[in-house]
Design an enzyme around this catalytic site. Structure first.
Site, short mmCIF file in Angstrom:
data_model
loop_
_atom_site.label_atom_id
_atom_site.label_comp_id
_atom_site.label_asym_id
_atom_site.label_seq_id
_atom_site.Cartn_x
_atom_site.Cartn_y
_atom_site.Cartn_z
CB CYS A 397 3.34 48.19 0.37
SG CYS A 397 4.85 48.78 -0.38
CG HIS A 524 0.48 51.37 -1.75
ND1 HIS A 524 0.35 51.42 -0.38
CD2 HIS A 524 1.80 51.33 -2.00
CE1 HIS A 524 1.55 51.42 0.17
NE2 HIS A 524 2.45 51.36 -0.78
CD GLU A 526 -3.32 51.66 -0.29
OE1 GLU A 526 -3.36 50.53 -0.82
OE2 GLU A 526 -2.32 52.08 0.33
#
Ligand code: GLN
Length: 594
Positions: A397, A524, A526
């Site tokens: 990001c 993102h 993650e």
């Protein structure tokens, strides 16, 4: 529907979330379908407007909900996809009651905490518990509800009262209360102290809630005498006192609960017949594997909140999932972005030197997401260092936007290039505010949640890592984007935007051909990484940082992984080999590498 409610006593930060998630894991391993709800008694509507410094990371869900980081624990542990409504806050409950009051739903009545707020909480729980979260039709068997904060907090009172009433609403066979508490050790003789737990159980009972199980946190395993004392004073049978002592990694926690027959106690309380042995083999393997990793992979985390692992919790988890898959021991190296800056050289020369030393000894560099201009210059320097020295880089990001600014400045020679987030008057805005985002309201107005990224070519490292040809689905949380007007310019100079949104105007993934691994993603990744199913781009970072990229991409095990090299375009043919097969081979090739 059966409910397992988890409360906490004595102090915060006991790992209530991990305990509650682990209870869910053990029940799931017994064949039950499990969902979960996290209650946060604060007044914010959601976690989106809270600082990661104070409250830990903001976790983002598929539906765009910005929620407490514990929802991330549930998604990772239970491998489910939750919704924003699975995170209840005081703000949401009051908002809903006040909206109804304005509509006239309570016409003529005085609207009160009891029964209106407490009813709203109970209705919410019952409604959300029935939403399937595991991809299957129909409702789950069990809903694990974690009440945030510590029993006795003023803010949690309406929730405690709602849960007290709830046990009667759903019936005693459907309600099991687990209280997580602390057993500290005092003095040289190391006596395990039960009084704090006794007090917190007494407090809970004063509100009308009786714990059926205790989950006691301690440094060392509880002694039998301690358990007996707790049992006697807290009115909980000794075999319902579970002990979660400190362990080497969190994958051990479900195993601890199983070994102490926690699942049997819960099954009995919930009047569930025939307890099957929990199938936790993959957890046992992962826990042991994690303990035995010895070859380090050092990843420099260049961020704003250094050392505060909760601020980047999902990023660390995703790095860990990828490292385990690559048989490497993750060593996160924190680098305060501000310490890398020129200014620090004069103001804090020791920190400046230490930050650069740490960055330079890292095997890979990660610049995570972020907001605000503190440390931006340092992050640009880190990206520049990774780009020009062939060090694997993953920008998430803000980390992707930084890579674009760095490239515009140092390759295109546009010294003043910037994101308009940091310099609204820049003559070369290479990252700009997205047109659809609100300029007046901060809460829940970003580009949020799961969005499709279309891969522009199969001939790129990201496509090979994702093993997808058409599109990928990842979660977003941003207000700014790469300036579409500058894309052609950046691409002519060598940067490649290999992933775009469905309009083709919004850049989602960048790569730098010829570099071992220089990847930036606007999303993102993650948030969707899972143990055993590492996120593709995190896996790429660790593969490149540990010299295993080539053997992984070609799908062939190699006993001596070669050093990182540029990935050649022609290895698309290996797409027939699945991700799991490749991970398997990777793990085989790593046997004995230690
Ligand atoms: N501040 C940047 C934006 O809003 C990056 C956001 C992020 O990293 N999550 O676009």
């Amino acid at each position: 529907m059966k409910y397992v409610v988890v409360t906490g006593g004595v102090v915060s930060g006991l790992g209530k979330g991990v305990t509650a998630s682990s209870i869910g894991v053990v029940l799931k391993a017994c064949g039950l379908r499990v969902t979960s709800i996290k209650i946060d008694p604060y007044l914010n509507t959601d976690a989106g407007t809270m600082s990661p410094f104070e409250h830990g990371e903001v976790f983002v869900l598929d539906d765009g909900g910005e929620v407490d980081l514990d929802l991330g624990n549930y998604e990772r542990f239970l491998d489910v996809t939750l919704t924003r409504d699975n995170n209840i806050t005081t703000g949401k409950i009051y908002q809903s009651v006040i909206e109804r009051e304005r509509r006239g739903d309570y016409l003529g009545k005085t609207v009160q905490v009891v029964p209106h707020i407490t009813d709203c909480i109970q209705d919410w729980i019952e409604r959300v518990a029935r939403v399937p979260v595991d991809g299957l039709a129909g409702t789950a068997d069990v809903c694990v509800i974690e009440l945030g904060g510590t029993v006795g907090d003023i803010e949690s009172m309406p929730f405690i009262e709602a849960l007290r009433q709830f046990q009667f609403r759903v019936g005693r066979d459907n309600f099991c209360l687990v209280h997580v508490s602390l057993v500290p050790v005092l003095g040289v003789v190391g006596e395990q102290k039960t009084k704090p737990t006794q007090h917190s159980v007494r407090e809970l009972r004063a509100y009308g809630l009786t714990p059926h199980l205790l989950a006691c946190r301690s440094a060392q395993p509880l002694k039998q005498a301690t358990k007996e004392k707790l049992s006697q004073f807290c009115d909980v049978p000794a075999d319902h006192i579970l002990n979660i002592h400190d362990v080497s990694n969190i994958w051990h926690v479900p195993l601890l609960l199983r070994d102490q027959k926690g699942h049997i106690a819960i099954f009995n309380k919930l009047n569930l017949s025939s307890v099957p042995p929990p199938a936790l083999e993959s957890w046992a393997t992962r826990a042991a594997r994690c303990d035995n990793l010895s070859v380090p992979v050092k990843i420099a985390m260049v961020g704003k909140y250094t050392g505060l692992s909760d601020s980047y919790l999902s990023v660390l988890k995703a790095l860990q999932h990828a490292s385990i898959a690559c048989s490497r021991k993750l060593v996160p190296e924190w680098v305060a972005a501000t310490d890398l800056e020129e200014r620090a050289k004069i103001e804090r020369p020791d920190e400046h030197k230490a930050a650069w030393t740490t960055l330079k000894r890292a095997d890979g560099v990660l610049v995570p997401g972020g907001f605000g201009d503190r440390g931006i210059q340092g992050k640009i320097l880190a990206a520049s260092y990774a780009r020009t020295n062939g060090i694997p880089y993953l920008g998430i990001c803000l980390g992707m936007q930084i890579a674009v600014v760095e490239f515009a400045r140092n390759v295109l020679g546009l010294d003043d290039a910037n994101s308009t987030e940091f310099d609204s008057a820049t003559p070369h805005p290479c990252v700009v505010f997205m047109p659809e985002v609100s300029k007046t309201h901060m809460g829940g107005t970003m580009r949020l949640g799961a969005r499709k990224t279309l891969l522009q070519t199969a001939d790129c490292i990201t496509a090979k890592l994702y093993q997808k040809e058409l599109f990928i689905d990842e979660r977003h949380r941003h207000r700014y984007e790469v300036n579409p007007e500058m894309v052609e310019w950046l691409e002519t100079a060598g940067l490649r935007f290999v992933g775009k949104d469905e309009t083709g105007r919004r850049m989602e993934i960048l790569e730098l051909p010829g570099h071992p691994y220089y990847v930036g993603v606007q999303f993102h990744p993650e948030f969707k990484s899972r143990p055993g199913k590492p996120s593709a781009v995190f896996l790429g970072l660790i593969l490149a940082a540990s010299g295993q990229m080539d053997s992984y991409i070609s799908g062939s095990p190699s006993r001596n992984p070669p050093p990182p090299t540029v990935v050649q375009a022609d290895s698309v043919s290996s797409q027939a080999v699945s991700v799991s097969e490749r991970l398997e081979k990777l793990s085989m090739s790593n046997t004995g590498v230690r």
